[in-house]
Design a protein around this motif. Structure first.
Motif, PDB file in Angstrom:
ATOM      1  N   THR A 139      28.364  38.889  42.563  1.00 18.68           N
ATOM      2  CA  THR A 139      27.822  37.813  43.212  1.00 18.68           C
ATOM      3  C   THR A 139      28.895  37.121  43.522  1.00 18.68           C
ATOM      4  N   PRO A 140      28.655  36.193  44.464  1.00 17.10           N
ATOM      5  CA  PRO A 140      29.789  35.358  45.074  1.00 17.10           C
ATOM      6  C   PRO A 140      29.987  34.300  43.697  1.00 17.10           C
ATOM      7  N   ASP A 141      29.008  34.072  43.031  1.00 18.43           N
ATOM      8  CA  ASP A 141      29.120  33.307  41.944  1.00 18.43           C
ATOM      9  C   ASP A 141      29.787  33.953  40.772  1.00 18.43           C
ATOM     10  N   SER A 142      29.660  35.220  40.619  1.00 22.38           N
ATOM     11  CA  SER A 142      30.363  35.829  39.423  1.00 22.38           C
ATOM     12  C   SER A 142      31.789  35.200  38.946  1.00 22.38           C
ATOM     13  N   HIS A 143      31.839  35.195  37.503  1.00 20.35           N
ATOM     14  CA  HIS A 143      33.223  34.715  36.949  1.00 20.35           C
ATOM     15  C   HIS A 143      34.132  35.649  36.719  1.00 20.35           C
ATOM     16  N   GLN A 144      34.187  36.355  38.105  1.00 16.55           N
ATOM     17  CA  GLN A 144      35.344  37.506  37.831  1.00 16.55           C
ATOM     18  C   GLN A 144      36.421  37.188  38.996  1.00 16.55           C
ATOM     19  N   SER A 145      37.683  37.582  39.079  1.00 15.14           N
ATOM     20  CA  SER A 145      38.624  37.341  39.921  1.00 15.14           C
ATOM     21  C   SER A 145      39.954  38.108  39.689  1.00 15.14           C
ATOM     22  N   ILE A 146      40.809  38.377  40.588  1.00 18.35           N
ATOM     23  CA  ILE A 146      42.178  38.912  40.314  1.00 18.35           C
ATOM     24  C   ILE A 146      42.768  38.492  39.168  1.00 18.35           C
ATOM     25  N   GLY A 147      42.877  37.181  39.102  1.00 16.53           N
ATOM     26  CA  GLY A 147      43.377  36.707  37.661  1.00 16.53           C
ATOM     27  C   GLY A 147      42.673  36.965  36.387  1.00 16.53           C
ATOM     28  N   SER A 148      41.216  36.653  36.512  1.00 19.24           N
ATOM     29  CA  SER A 148      40.550  37.266  35.331  1.00 19.24           C
ATOM     30  C   SER A 148      40.646  38.734  34.590  1.00 19.24           C
ATOM     31  N   ILE A 149      40.651  39.579  35.882  1.00 22.82           N
ATOM     32  CA  ILE A 149      40.907  40.901  35.396  1.00 22.82           C
ATOM     33  C   ILE A 149      42.281  41.189  34.766  1.00 22.82           C
ATOM     34  N   LEU A 150      43.376  40.605  35.375  1.00 19.90           N
ATOM     35  CA  LEU A 150      44.619  40.829  35.041  1.00 19.90           C
ATOM     36  C   LEU A 150      44.651  40.068  33.387  1.00 19.90           C
ATOM     37  N   GLU A 151      44.010  38.930  33.160  1.00 19.04           N
ATOM     38  CA  GLU A 151      44.099  38.514  31.704  1.00 19.04           C
ATOM     39  C   GLU A 151      43.075  39.356  31.026  1.00 19.04           C
ATOM     40  N   TYR A 152      42.251  39.993  31.220  1.00 18.32           N
ATOM     41  CA  TYR A 152      41.610  40.957  30.505  1.00 18.32           C
ATOM     42  C   TYR A 152      42.386  41.789  29.962  1.00 18.32           C
ATOM     43  N   GLN A 153      42.920  42.469  30.775  1.00 21.49           N
ATOM     44  CA  GLN A 153      43.927  43.682  30.675  1.00 21.49           C
ATOM     45  C   GLN A 153      44.978  43.274  29.766  1.00 21.49           C
ATOM     46  N   ALA A 154      45.697  42.180  29.870  1.00 23.49           N
ATOM     47  CA  ALA A 154      46.704  41.929  29.155  1.00 23.49           C
ATOM     48  C   ALA A 154      46.283  41.339  27.747  1.00 23.49           C
ATOM     49  N   GLU A 155      45.081  41.092  27.478  1.00 29.52           N
ATOM     50  CA  GLU A 155      44.593  40.782  26.032  1.00 29.52           C
ATOM     51  C   GLU A 155      44.081  42.309  25.362  1.00 29.52           C
ATOM     52  N   ASN A 156      43.455  43.092  26.094  1.00 28.59           N
ATOM     53  CA  ASN A 156      43.033  44.322  25.602  1.00 28.59           C
ATOM     54  C   ASN A 156      44.048  45.566  25.593  1.00 28.59           C
ATOM     55  N   VAL A 157      44.804  45.777  26.583  1.00 31.53           N
ATOM     56  CA  VAL A 157      45.852  46.878  26.523  1.00 31.53           C
ATOM     57  C   VAL A 157      47.062  46.071  26.763  1.00 31.53           C
ATOM     58  N   PRO A 158      47.728  45.309  26.052  1.00 30.11           N
ATOM     59  CA  PRO A 158      48.909  44.542  26.127  1.00 30.11           C
ATOM     60  C   PRO A 158      50.107  45.283  26.430  1.00 30.11           C
ATOM     61  N   ASP A 159      50.214  46.383  25.791  1.00 26.95           N
ATOM     62  CA  ASP A 159      51.383  47.238  25.739  1.00 26.95           C
ATOM     63  C   ASP A 159      51.321  48.445  26.831  1.00 26.95           C
ATOM     64  N   LYS A 160      50.160  48.494  27.558  1.00 26.62           N
ATOM     65  CA  LYS A 160      49.976  49.723  28.481  1.00 26.62           C
ATOM     66  C   LYS A 160      50.872  49.256  29.527  1.00 26.62           C
ATOM     67  N   ASP A 161      51.528  50.281  30.331  1.00 21.30           N
ATOM     68  CA  ASP A 161      52.235  49.988  31.684  1.00 21.30           C
ATOM     69  C   ASP A 161      51.382  49.643  32.718  1.00 21.30           C
ATOM     70  N   CYS A 162      51.674  48.360  33.251  1.00 25.35           N
ATOM     71  CA  CYS A 162      50.839  47.910  34.448  1.00 25.35           C
ATOM     72  C   CYS A 162      51.688  48.289  35.774  1.00 25.35           C
ATOM     73  N   LEU A 163      52.762  48.272  35.721  1.00 29.08           N
ATOM     74  CA  LEU A 163      53.732  48.274  36.906  1.00 29.08           C
ATOM     75  C   LEU A 163      55.123  49.143  36.577  1.00 29.08           C
ATOM     76  N   LEU A 164      55.249  50.058  37.632  1.00 30.84           N
ATOM     77  CA  LEU A 164      56.600  50.820  37.546  1.00 30.84           C
ATOM     78  C   LEU A 164      57.288  50.603  38.925  1.00 30.84           C
ATOM     79  N   PHE A 165      58.523  50.411  38.988  1.00 32.12           N
ATOM     80  CA  PHE A 165      59.326  50.248  40.233  1.00 32.12           C
ATOM     81  C   PHE A 165      60.598  50.439  40.083  1.00 32.12           C
ATOM     82  N   GLU A 166      61.036  51.429  40.738  1.00 32.54           N
ATOM     83  CA  GLU A 166      62.402  51.904  40.656  1.00 32.54           C
ATOM     84  C   GLU A 166      63.125  51.983  39.171  1.00 32.54           C
ATOM     85  N   GLY A 167      62.538  52.449  38.291  1.00 32.49           N
ATOM     86  CA  GLY A 167      62.956  52.865  37.033  1.00 32.49           C
ATOM     87  C   GLY A 167      62.572  51.387  35.988  1.00 32.49           C
TER      88      GLY A 167
END
Length: 601
Positions: free
Chosen positions: A38-66
């Motif tokens: 819903t529009p009032d949900s406590h979710q956002s781009i930032g919160s999703i990124l922070e969740y993944q950084a906490e739960n899968v910190p060593d997982k590759d997030c982004l690849l670019f030109e090596g």
């Protein structure tokens, strides 16, 4: 082979649905996430990124030109930028203008802006001059961040941004005069998650995406965290069934929604890996796919045609790609593309930056833009006058299955219209009293055909916008640029179909001042300076006078019908084959080469 007139039968639909049973639970779970938002949900781009950084910190997030960034490292990078932006006064609701080509710095800046509850103004680096200046004024940035290769575009903007708007340099090499060195400022900044992320609601704007419309100048459509999240869960997980072990390759520009909303949301919400390309290369595409280990990629129709135009080779199926998603894959090349490259699931979709409706081919059926459960209608459309048909009572009529018509989508509390930053432009997209007094619908500006079972096939765009090279071209913007060329009295611009190409190429019917001669080289030079590459007309027709409608609008119907065929046009025709040489006479021999596909743009 079947055509775009295909109807979706119950048997085919049932077989497709049965094929989804093995992944039905994960798709259902993702769908439930969409409806729970819903529009009032406590979710956002930032919160999703922070969740993944906490739960899968060593997982590759982004690849670019090596280079590789883990979720931990990318989140820390975004946090540093966020803390620097905050010292410059950026807070909730402020806009930060981002002028970048594709690069990791762009995504880090978008994430940083989102964490502060601010809005990223995604400026198009292909824009120049007054058009880019208009875009900057539209978003009213508190500050600007500039990336590599974008200084010429910035300097072309007239008038430039006022000195009171700080400019940060996120590029490589020496810091240009008057800009603040963002990497240096970030060196000592905190890597901690900013407290502001927790206060960002899903219904808040996260960025502005510029889209061309019938007004001529670009409009900034408002994108919210809610739409971004729904894309991630609905299209990325429920439809594509993207998993954490997937690598999603994107060669499209990240100032557009297919990359920034569709690709990035699918990756972050699933904890997958994004492989970003600086730009699309037909010859290097599959090499990049193999090097990144990509299992998915995003496309536009023209990209698929470019890949098919490459010589067949032994490595066409030497890849791990299992699913692709995009829009504009034409029915006539669908089967050839799927079979040659061995793509198991083509997830074609239909949607727009500003709309409230998405069709998506979640069931993997051939030659369809997909299915939707949301409210929509396809209504009869008067192509001669380019407007929907209304009956004696003033209401519109739905068309039958198999018939083409204008796609419209209903606006109500459950399906709002976020619209544009410009209230007048927002209202111009709305249709009132469509089927009953008081109802409100969005005019998509697209002709589609119902295939049955709530599936559609795209037919064409209508009005003063056409699509070429994956970009929307506003005819009034091009007409304005042509009108500034020496010797031109008036111009009418429209799109024309070109053999072996997707979309419509630009064509201009030009009236010259008395005594003026047409200078094809000078016009090409002027237009290439004033317009993005995709907006420069391919064809020019010299006419004596413009025909107008009863309301003094330029009449283009007959011009579109005649196109650039010398057999139908008894006036001078020119074509832009070489930008350095300019427009040259369009002969019957050149016309035959265009029809044969030996001339391409």
């Amino acid at each position: 082979m079947e055509t775009h007139h295909d109807r979706i039968g119950l048997l085919d639909f049932g077989r497709a649905a049965l094929g989804l049973l093995p992944s039905a639970i994960s798709s259902l779970w993702a769908t439930l996430k969409v409806y729970a938002l819903t529009p009032d949900s406590h979710q956002s781009i930032g919160s999703i990124l922070e969740y993944q950084a906490e739960n899968v910190p060593d997982k590759d997030c982004l690849l670019f030109e090596g280079q590789r960034w883990s979720y931990r490292d990318f989140n820390a990078w975004a946090n540093r930028i966020a803390h620097v932006l905050k010292t410059h006064g950026v807070g909730p609701g402020d806009t930060v203008g981002l002028l970048f080509e594709n690069c990791p710095e762009l995504l880090a800046c978008v994430a940083a802006v989102a964490k502060l509850g601010a809005v990223a103004g995604m400026l198009n680096p292909k824009q120049r001059g007054a058009v880019l200046s208009h875009s900057m004024r539209t978003i009213q940035p508190r500050l600007m961040v500039i990336g590599d290769g974008c200084l010429p575009a910035l300097h072309s903007a007239s008038p430039p941004q006022p000195d009171s708007v700080p400019r940060l340099w996120a590029g490589m090499g020496p810091v240009p005069r008057g800009l603040v060195d963002l990497p240096a400022a970030c060196a000592g900044a905190s890597t901690a998650n900013p407290p502001s992320t927790g206060g960002v609601r899903a219904g808040a704007p996260c960025y502005f995406i510029f889209t061309s419309g019938t007004t001529g100048l670009p409009k900034a459509s408002v994108m919210t965290h809610l739409r971004w999240l729904r894309s991630g869960y609905g299209m990325g997980q429920a439809a594509m069934r993207l998993r954490a072990d997937d690598v999603f390759y994107c060669p499209l520009p990240f100032h557009h929604n297919n990359a920034l909303t569709l690709c990035w949301s699918a990756v972050l919400t699933s904890g997958a890996t994004l492989a970003m390309a600086r730009k699309f290369s037909a010859s290097g595409f599959w090499r990049d796919i193999r090097a990144s280990g990509a299992t998915a990629f995003v496309y536009i129709g023209e990209l698929c045609r470019y890949l098919l135009n490459q010589p067949p080779g032994p490595h066409d199926r030497d890849h791990r790609v299992r699913v692709v998603i995009g829009n504009g894959l034409r029915p006539e090349i669908w089967d050839e593309f799927q079979q040659r490259f061995g793509i198991a699931h083509i997830c074609e979709f239909y949607g727009s930056s500003e709309g409230n409706l998405v069709f998506i081919n979640a069931f993997g059926l051939p030659r369809t833009a997909g299915f939707t459960s949301l409210p929509y209608a396809i209504v009869a459309f008067d192509t001669a006058n380019e407007r929907p048909v209304r009956d004696a009572r003033g209401f519109m009529r739905r068309v039958a299955v198999g018939e083409a018509g204008l796609l419209i989508t209903e606006v109500d509390a459950g399906h709002p219209f976020d619209g544009y930053t410009d209230a007048e432009a927002t209202e111009a997209k709305l249709l009132h009293d469509v089927f009953k007094k008081g109802d409100v619908w969005i005019n998509s500006g697209d002709l589609v055909r119902s295939q049955g079972l709530r599936h559609i096939a795209f037919v064409d765009r209508v009005g003063d916008t056409f699509r070429w090279k994956g970009e929307n071209v506003a005819t009034t913007e091009v007409e304005r640029a042509i009108g500034a060329v020496k010797g031109v009295a008036q111009a009418s611009v429209y799109g024309v179909a070109v053999a072996h190409s997707d979309g419509r190429a630009g064509m201009a019917a030009v009236v010259l001042h008395p005594g003026a001669a047409f200078d094809g080289r000078a016009m090409a030079q002027d237009l290439c300076r004033a317009l993005p590459v995709y907006a420069v007309p391919i064809f020019v027709r010299i006419i004596k006078a413009q025909e107008t409608t009863g309301t003094f609008k330029l009449r283009k119907v007959e011009l579109k019908q005649q196109g650039f065929d010398p057999a139908l046009v008894d006036e001078p025709l020119f074509v832009l084959l070489d930008r350095d040489h300019g427009y040259q006479p369009l002969t019957r021999a050149i016309h035959c080469r265009i029809l044969a596909g030996t001339v391409r743009w």
